[in-house]
Design an enzyme around this catalytic site. Structure first.
Site, PDB file in Angstrom:
ATOM      1  N   LYS A   1       0.860  -1.193   0.000  1.00 18.99           N
ATOM      2  CA  LYS A   1       0.000   0.000   0.000  1.00 18.99           C
ATOM      3  C   LYS A   1       0.891   1.237   0.000  1.00 18.99           C
ATOM      4  O   LYS A   1       1.463   1.602   1.021  1.00 18.99           O
ATOM      5  CB  LYS A   1      -0.945   0.048   1.201  1.00 18.99           C
ATOM      6  CG  LYS A   1      -2.054   1.075   0.925  1.00 18.99           C
ATOM      7  CD  LYS A   1      -2.561   1.844   2.095  1.00 18.99           C
ATOM      8  CE  LYS A   1      -1.713   2.927   2.654  1.00 18.99           C
ATOM      9  NZ  LYS A   1      -1.594   4.163   1.837  1.00 18.99           N
TER      10      LYS A   1
ATOM     11  N   GLU B   1      10.216   1.541  10.298  1.00 15.70           N
ATOM     12  CA  GLU B   1      11.273   2.488   9.913  1.00 15.70           C
ATOM     13  C   GLU B   1      10.643   3.868   9.990  1.00 15.70           C
ATOM     14  O   GLU B   1       9.805   4.216   9.151  1.00 15.70           O
ATOM     15  CB  GLU B   1      11.755   2.206   8.484  1.00 15.70           C
ATOM     16  CG  GLU B   1      12.383   0.845   8.276  1.00 15.70           C
ATOM     17  CD  GLU B   1      13.709   0.685   8.997  1.00 15.70           C
ATOM     18  OE1 GLU B   1      14.362   1.694   9.314  1.00 15.70           O
ATOM     19  OE2 GLU B   1      14.075  -0.480   9.268  1.00 15.70           O
TER      20      GLU B   1
ATOM     21  N   CYS C   1      14.085  11.101   5.617  1.00 10.27           N
ATOM     22  CA  CYS C   1      14.177  10.680   7.022  1.00 10.27           C
ATOM     23  C   CYS C   1      15.574  10.910   7.583  1.00 10.27           C
ATOM     24  O   CYS C   1      15.738  11.201   8.757  1.00 10.27           O
ATOM     25  CB  CYS C   1      13.776   9.212   7.151  1.00 10.27           C
ATOM     26  SG  CYS C   1      14.770   8.114   6.140  1.00 10.27           S
TER      27      CYS C   1
ATOM     28  N   GLU D   1      11.027  16.752  13.891  1.00  5.21           N
ATOM     29  CA  GLU D   1      11.290  16.396  12.492  1.00  5.21           C
ATOM     30  C   GLU D   1      10.382  17.272  11.637  1.00  5.21           C
ATOM     31  O   GLU D   1       9.213  16.952  11.413  1.00  5.21           O
ATOM     32  CB  GLU D   1      10.972  14.918  12.230  1.00  5.21           C
ATOM     33  CG  GLU D   1      11.323  14.525  10.807  1.00  5.21           C
ATOM     34  CD  GLU D   1      10.830  13.154  10.392  1.00  5.21           C
ATOM     35  OE1 GLU D   1       9.672  12.810  10.662  1.00  5.21           O
ATOM     36  OE2 GLU D   1      11.622  12.415   9.770  1.00  5.21           O
TER      37      GLU D   1
HETATM   38  P1  NAD Z   1       2.817   8.632   7.378  1.00  7.29           P
HETATM   39  O1  NAD Z   1       3.118   7.907   8.626  1.00  7.29           O
HETATM   40  O2  NAD Z   1       1.825   9.722   7.421  1.00  7.29           O
HETATM   41  O3  NAD Z   1       2.304   7.612   6.254  1.00  7.29           O
HETATM   42  C1  NAD Z   1       3.092   6.507   5.845  1.00  7.29           C
HETATM   43  C2  NAD Z   1       2.187   5.461   5.230  1.00  7.29           C
HETATM   44  O4  NAD Z   1       1.321   4.952   6.246  1.00  7.29           O
HETATM   45  C3  NAD Z   1       1.266   5.981   4.128  1.00  7.29           C
HETATM   46  O5  NAD Z   1       1.130   4.991   3.138  1.00  7.29           O
HETATM   47  C4  NAD Z   1      -0.054   6.178   4.855  1.00  7.29           C
HETATM   48  O6  NAD Z   1      -1.194   6.109   4.016  1.00  7.29           O
HETATM   49  C5  NAD Z   1      -0.022   4.996   5.820  1.00  7.29           C
HETATM   50  N1  NAD Z   1      -0.865   5.139   7.014  1.00  7.29           N
HETATM   51  C6  NAD Z   1      -1.164   6.267   7.696  1.00  7.29           C
HETATM   52  N2  NAD Z   1      -1.978   5.970   8.750  1.00  7.29           N
HETATM   53  C7  NAD Z   1      -2.180   4.622   8.728  1.00  7.29           C
HETATM   54  C8  NAD Z   1      -2.929   3.718   9.537  1.00  7.29           C
HETATM   55  N3  NAD Z   1      -3.619   4.129  10.606  1.00  7.29           N
HETATM   56  N4  NAD Z   1      -2.921   2.399   9.223  1.00  7.29           N
HETATM   57  C9  NAD Z   1      -2.206   1.958   8.158  1.00  7.29           C
HETATM   58  N5  NAD Z   1      -1.497   2.771   7.344  1.00  7.29           N
HETATM   59  C10 NAD Z   1      -1.471   4.092   7.632  1.00  7.29           C
HETATM   60  O7  NAD Z   1       4.229   9.146   6.813  1.00  7.29           O
HETATM   61  P2  NAD Z   1       4.491  10.024   5.513  1.00  7.29           P
HETATM   62  O8  NAD Z   1       4.092  11.423   5.818  1.00  7.29           O
HETATM   63  O9  NAD Z   1       3.946   9.344   4.308  1.00  7.29           O
HETATM   64  O10 NAD Z   1       6.099   9.900   5.385  1.00  7.29           O
HETATM   65  C11 NAD Z   1       6.980  10.716   6.072  1.00  7.29           C
HETATM   66  C12 NAD Z   1       7.566   9.993   7.274  1.00  7.29           C
HETATM   67  O11 NAD Z   1       8.212   8.789   6.866  1.00  7.29           O
HETATM   68  C13 NAD Z   1       8.639  10.814   7.956  1.00  7.29           C
HETATM   69  O12 NAD Z   1       8.474  10.743   9.353  1.00  7.29           O
HETATM   70  C14 NAD Z   1       9.929  10.129   7.528  1.00  7.29           C
HETATM   71  O13 NAD Z   1      11.009  10.327   8.404  1.00  7.29           O
HETATM   72  C15 NAD Z   1       9.493   8.708   7.479  1.00  7.29           C
HETATM   73  N6  NAD Z   1      10.432   7.893   6.679  1.00  7.29           N
HETATM   74  C16 NAD Z   1      11.285   7.040   7.329  1.00  7.29           C
HETATM   75  C17 NAD Z   1      12.216   6.286   6.592  1.00  7.29           C
HETATM   76  C18 NAD Z   1      13.169   5.326   7.273  1.00  7.29           C
HETATM   77  O14 NAD Z   1      13.779   4.513   6.575  1.00  7.29           O
HETATM   78  N7  NAD Z   1      13.334   5.382   8.585  1.00  7.29           N
HETATM   79  C19 NAD Z   1      12.257   6.415   5.199  1.00  7.29           C
HETATM   80  C20 NAD Z   1      11.377   7.292   4.575  1.00  7.29           C
HETATM   81  C21 NAD Z   1      10.458   8.033   5.332  1.00  7.29           C
END
Ligand code: NAD
Length: 497
Positions: A194, A269, A303, A400
């Site tokens: 997803k 992650e 990230c 962040e």
């Molecule tokens: P997010 O947590 O808002 O969303 C990530 C994913 O989770 C999306 O596909 C979203 O639709 C889904 N999601 C959201 N709520 C959910 C729920 N209740 N149940 C299931 N799925 C759900 O994050 P974002 O804004 O898309 O991405 C940015 C974040 O990702 C930042 O915090 C960044 O640091 C992190 N990130 C971490 C890494 C790593 O390797 N550590 C890499 C890339 C991004």
């Protein structure tokens, strides 16, 4: 800083443009489905215009995707010999590489990331994941275990988990999909992916390429939509054995609690607020250039962005001069414009959030040395911003922000800087610049970060484990550690008496 105002899409062929602008549903069992009635708009953040509609996959769709992947796990994919799995992953890698321009254009269009960066960094990293993990199926051996019980033969096997629910963020759509799919498939699992609702196109095309590469239908399915809708349906599905999540700390905590309740495997992650420490004895030109480049790469929406720059006092003026000059030379423009070196923020909502951080700097002792404002043009652009002299408790230092905002602070000794940077909820990455090898190792060992780069920053390879301490997550991507989170160990204890 210069800005370009025209909107270009030379990277998209007519077919690619057709794919990008057609409505899309889920991809299940080798078939691209209709979008149906419940859809969300995919928006180009460089212009604010709607690109197309993407299905909000409902419970029934997610259930069909999981059942299709379960069938592939129990059948055509699960029964492949290790050597055949290896060949399939290599074919998949080749096809991704051959379609670099198209895949890069989708991520640049939906995410606003400069297309030249996606072509040079994201797509090669995705290919590397498949090539690296293609080598593993033929090497996944268990152990024979010595025990005290006479006449016993005890050994363990590495076995796949089943259907993996992979949930990815919008900042590296293709790359994050690969980071999850490649090890999951190498271990013998199947995947329902997803992607973020902001960036679905490259994931949907990736699922098509999996079929073209000869992977059995159902091995990689994609459901689209929001976290609350399709994401939640995937996480709560009883036949999903593991959730592999990359995203925010906030959502990671929710999914971690769900996984605990349902006793599902989970890896997380999450985000970071990464210190980048420059000692005065370092090669300052190199260090400051790397700090600036990686802080503003993809508008800071990374990230591992080194968004908290710590500089030893004698080097402060030189570092500030270099990072400020770098920020002013960025060419701000649409993701698909090849001359852009920095694009927009990925969505209006996210731009507004980052802008609200900028607006609150005024009430603190910090000074904005460069930027600090919205750019007056269509799309969701903010100026690259350098903030000097915040205190350790200011939100620009603790949070962040995930935008083009670099905070710069000064320090006077190792003993002072270490507790200051370790006093963070996060622990993803850190950078250390010094020409003193003893100091480099000592500081690296004391940093509470899952990855410490020394005299470099943001290097990445599929073989090198990547993942955070503390609020930055649980589990590592890449290397054998990345593979092991998709495996279960089964012990066989046999009496030979
Ligand atoms: P997010 O947590 O808002 O969303 C990530 C994913 O989770 C999306 O596909 C979203 O639709 C889904 N999601 C959201 N709520 C959910 C729920 N209740 N149940 C299931 N799925 C759900 O994050 P974002 O804004 O898309 O991405 C940015 C974040 O990702 C930042 O915090 C960044 O640091 C992190 N990130 C971490 C890494 C790593 O390797 N550590 C890499 C890339 C991004």
């Amino acid at each position: 800083m210069t800005t370009t105002t025209h909107y270009l899409d030379p990277a998209l062929t007519p077919e690619g443009r057709g794919f990008a602008t057609s409505p899309h549903g889920a991809f299940i069992g080798g078939t691209a489905e209709e979008s149906g009635e419940s859809t969300i708009d995919s928006i180009d953040p460089s212009t604010g215009r709607v690109i197309t509609q993407i299905a909000e996959s409902d419970h029934d769709t997610v259930d069909r995707a999981v059942r299709s992947s379960l069938e592939a796990f129990k059948g055509d994919w699960g029964n492949l010999t290790p050597g055949k799995r290896e060949s399939a992953l290599h074919r998949f890698a080749d096809l991704i590489e051959q379609n670099t321009a198209e895949l890069a254009a989708y991520d640049a269009l939906e995410g606003g990331k400069p297309v030249s960066h996606v072509e040079a960094i994201d797509v090669p990293l995705a290919v590397e994941q498949f090539r690296y993990y293609a080598g593993w199926p033929t090497k996944l051996a268990g152990d024979v275990i010595p025990v005290d019980t006479p006449n016993s033969h005890v050994y363990n096997r590495k076995v796949p988990l089943g259907v993996v629910g992979a949930i990815t963020p919008w900042n590296f759509p293709l790359c994050q999909a690969a980071i999850k799919i490649a090890p999951a498939l190498a271990a013998g699992n199947t995947v329902v992916l997803k992607p973020s609702e902001l960036t679905s196109l490259s994931s949907l095309r990736l699922a098509e390429l999996a079929i073209e590469a000869g992977l059995p239908a159902g091995t990689v399915n994609v459901v689209t939509g929001t976290g609350a809708g399709a994401g939640n349906a995937l996480v709560s599905h009883p036949d999903v054995a593991k959730i592999s999540f990359t995203g925010s700390e906030r959502v990671g905590r929710i999914l971690g609690a769900d996984a605990g309740r349902n006793l599902k495997h989970i890896s997380l992650e999450l985000g970071g607020k990464n210190p980048h420490i420059i000692f005065a004895d370092a090669d300052i030109e190199r260090a400051a250039t790397a700090a600036a480049t990686t802080a503003f790469f993809y508008s800071g929406q990374v990230c591992f962005s080194g968004s908290r720059l710590m500089v030893e006092r004698p080097a402060l003026d030189q570092v500030l001069d270099i990072v400020s000059r770098y920020a002013r030379t960025l060419v701000i423009g649409p993701g698909l414009d090849r001359s852009s070196t920095m694009g927009p923020l990925a969505s209006q909502q996210h731009r507004d959030k980052v802008e609200s951080y900028l607006n609150r700097i005024d009430g603190t002792e910090a000074k904005v040395a460069v930027g600090g404002s919205r750019i007056d043009r269509e799309g969701y652009f903010l100026e690259p911003t350098v903030v000097v002299g915040p205190s350790d408790t200011d939100e620009v230092v603790t949070d962040e922000i995930f935008g083009p905002v670099l905070s710069v602070q000064v320090f006077d000794s190792v003993d002072e800087v270490l507790p200051r940077v370790n006093d963070s909820r996060y622990g993803l990455t850190a950078g250390v610049w010094t020409n003193d090898v003893r100091k480099a190792h000592n500081v690296a060992h004391q940093l509470q970060s899952g990855l410490v780069w020394v005299n470099t920053y943001a290097d990445y390879h599929a073989a090198a484990p990547f993942g955070g301490f503390k609020g930055s997550g649980i589990g590592k991507d890449c290397g054998y550690e990345g593979l092991s989170k998709y495996l279960e160990s089964q012990t066989i204890w046999m009496s030979l008496a």
